[in-house]
Write an enzyme that holds these catalytic residues in place. Structure first.
Site, PDB file in Angstrom:
ATOM      1  N   HIS A 227       1.540  -6.118  -3.818  1.00  0.00           N
ATOM      2  CA  HIS A 227       0.374  -6.783  -4.325  1.00  0.00           C
ATOM      3  C   HIS A 227      -0.357  -6.141  -5.309  1.00  0.00           C
ATOM      4  CE1 HIS A 227      -1.177  -5.199  -0.523  1.00  0.00           C
ATOM      5  NE2 HIS A 227      -2.065  -4.729  -1.433  1.00  0.00           N
TER       6      HIS A 227
ATOM      7  N   HIS B  85      -2.922  -0.808  -9.609  1.00  0.00           N
ATOM      8  CA  HIS B  85      -1.538  -0.300  -9.256  1.00  0.00           C
ATOM      9  C   HIS B  85      -1.052  -1.185  -8.247  1.00  0.00           C
ATOM     10  CE1 HIS B  85      -4.234   1.030  -5.842  1.00  0.00           C
ATOM     11  NE2 HIS B  85      -3.074   1.206  -5.154  1.00  0.00           N
TER      12      HIS B  85
HETATM   13  O1  3AM Z   1      -1.857  -1.598  -1.210  1.00  0.00           O
HETATM   14  P1  3AM Z   1      -3.107  -0.966  -2.042  1.00  0.00           P
HETATM   15  O2  3AM Z   1      -2.864   0.243  -1.790  1.00  0.00           O
HETATM   16  O3  3AM Z   1      -3.292  -1.560  -3.166  1.00  0.00           O
HETATM   17  O4  3AM Z   1      -4.627   0.838   0.411  1.00  0.00           O
HETATM   18  C1  3AM Z   1      -5.013  -0.461   1.100  1.00  0.00           C
HETATM   19  C2  3AM Z   1      -4.157  -1.601   0.498  1.00  0.00           C
HETATM   20  O5  3AM Z   1      -4.323  -1.260  -1.009  1.00  0.00           O
HETATM   21  C3  3AM Z   1      -6.383  -0.623   0.806  1.00  0.00           C
HETATM   22  O6  3AM Z   1      -6.547  -1.935   0.889  1.00  0.00           O
HETATM   23  C4  3AM Z   1      -5.247  -2.595   0.699  1.00  0.00           C
HETATM   24  C5  3AM Z   1      -4.806  -3.473   1.725  1.00  0.00           C
HETATM   25  O7  3AM Z   1      -4.723  -2.803   3.005  1.00  0.00           O
HETATM   26  N1  3AM Z   1      -7.228  -0.037   1.647  1.00  0.00           N
HETATM   27  C6  3AM Z   1      -6.949   0.211   3.165  1.00  0.00           C
HETATM   28  N2  3AM Z   1      -8.146   0.806   3.407  1.00  0.00           N
HETATM   29  C7  3AM Z   1      -8.956   1.178   2.465  1.00  0.00           C
HETATM   30  C8  3AM Z   1     -10.119   1.807   2.437  1.00  0.00           C
HETATM   31  N3  3AM Z   1     -10.713   2.455   3.347  1.00  0.00           N
HETATM   32  C9  3AM Z   1      -8.363   0.433   1.288  1.00  0.00           C
HETATM   33  N4  3AM Z   1      -9.180   0.669   0.212  1.00  0.00           N
HETATM   34  C10 3AM Z   1     -10.315   1.235   0.101  1.00  0.00           C
HETATM   35  N5  3AM Z   1     -10.821   1.809   1.168  1.00  0.00           N
END
Ligand code: 3AM
Length: 186
Positions: A37, A121
Site C-alpha cells: 500500500h 513510497h
Molecule cells: O508500509 P509502510 O512503510 O508505508 O512503516 C509502517 C507502514 O508503512 C508505518 O505504518 C504503516 C503500517 O504499519 N509505521 C509503523 N510504525 C510506525 C511509526 N511508529 C509507522 N510510521 C510511523 N511511525
C-alpha cells in the site's frame, strides 16, 4: 486499543509487478503482495473513541480522483543500517496536497502532528542486519523502475495486527474520492 494507518490501496496488477522486483538482499523480508500500500498517515495505537474521531475527520476529507506513478527504488537507512526497501513515487503535487489534508484531518481528530517529512513510497521489504552496501546492487538494478500510472479513487483506513508471521492489515473503512461529502446536517 486499535492500531490504525491511512493509505492508498494499489491495483492487483501493480502489486504483482512490484513482487517482480524481489531479489537477493541479505536480511530482507519481502512484503507479501496483499500487504502492499502507499501509506498517507500512520495513526498508531488509539482508543475506539479516538478511532471514531479519526474516522469522522477522514470522512470529511474531500478530493477528486487523481493519478499516481511509481518510479525508482530506494532505501530507508540510518547509521549504515537499512530498515526498508521501497518503490518511490514520481513527483506529484496533487498527492502532496492530498496528504496535507489527511494530516490536517488527523490533527483535527486530536492526534499529535506527524513530525516526519512525508516521503511517499511503497515498502517492498523490511530489513534486519542489512548494511547499506548490501542493497546497492538491488538499487542499481532497479534504478530505472517505472510503472504505468494508476488512478486513486478512494483511500482506506486500515487496522494492523502484529502477528508472529508479520503484520496483517484489515481495510476498516474505504473513503471514496469525488463523491459529495455528507455531513450530519444533510
Ligand atoms: O508500509 P509502510 O512503510 O508505508 O512503516 C509502517 C507502514 O508503512 C508505518 O505504518 C504503516 C503500517 O504499519 N509505521 C509503523 N510504525 C510506525 C511509526 N511508529 C509507522 N510510521 C510511523 N511511525
Amino acid at each position: 486499543m486499535i492500531r490504525l494507518f491511512v493509505a492508498f490501496d494499489l491495483p492487483a496488477d501493480l502489486r504483482l509487478r512490484l513482487t517482480g522486483l524481489r531479489g537477493q538482499v541479505p536480511g530482507a523480508r519481502w512484503v507479501p503482495a496483499e500487504n502492499m500500500h502507499l501509506t498517507l498517515r500512520f495513526v498508531g495505537e488509539v482508543t475506539e473513541s479516538v478511532a471514531e474521531d479519526v474516522h469522522d475527520a477522514l470522512a470529511r476529507v474531500a478530493g477528486d480522483p487523481f493519478e499516481i506513478q511509481l518510479f525508482g527504488v530506494g532505501q530507508f537507512d540510518s547509521r549504515g543500517q537499512v530498515h526498508a526497501l521501497w518503490a518511490g513515487v514520481a513527483r506529484n503535487e496533487v498527492l502532496t496536497r492530498f496528504q496535507t489534508r489527511i494530516e490536517a484531518a488527523c490533527q483535527c481528530a486530536g492526534l499529535a502532528p506527524e513530525s516526519r517529512h512525508f516521503h511517499p513510497h511503497v515498502t517492498l521489504a523490511r530489513c534486519r542486519d542489512t548494511r547499506l552496501a548490501r542493497v546497492a546492487p538491488f538499487v542499481a538494478v532497479h534504478a530505472g523502475f517505472q510503472a504505468a500510472p494508476f488512478q486513486v479513487d478512494s483511500f482506506v483506513l486500515y487496522s494492523s495486527a502484529l502477528g508472529r508471521s508479520g503484520p496483517s492489515y484489515i481495510s476498516e473503512v474505504v473513503y471514496p474520492l469525488g463523491a459529495s461529502v455528507t455531513t450530519d446536517q444533510d
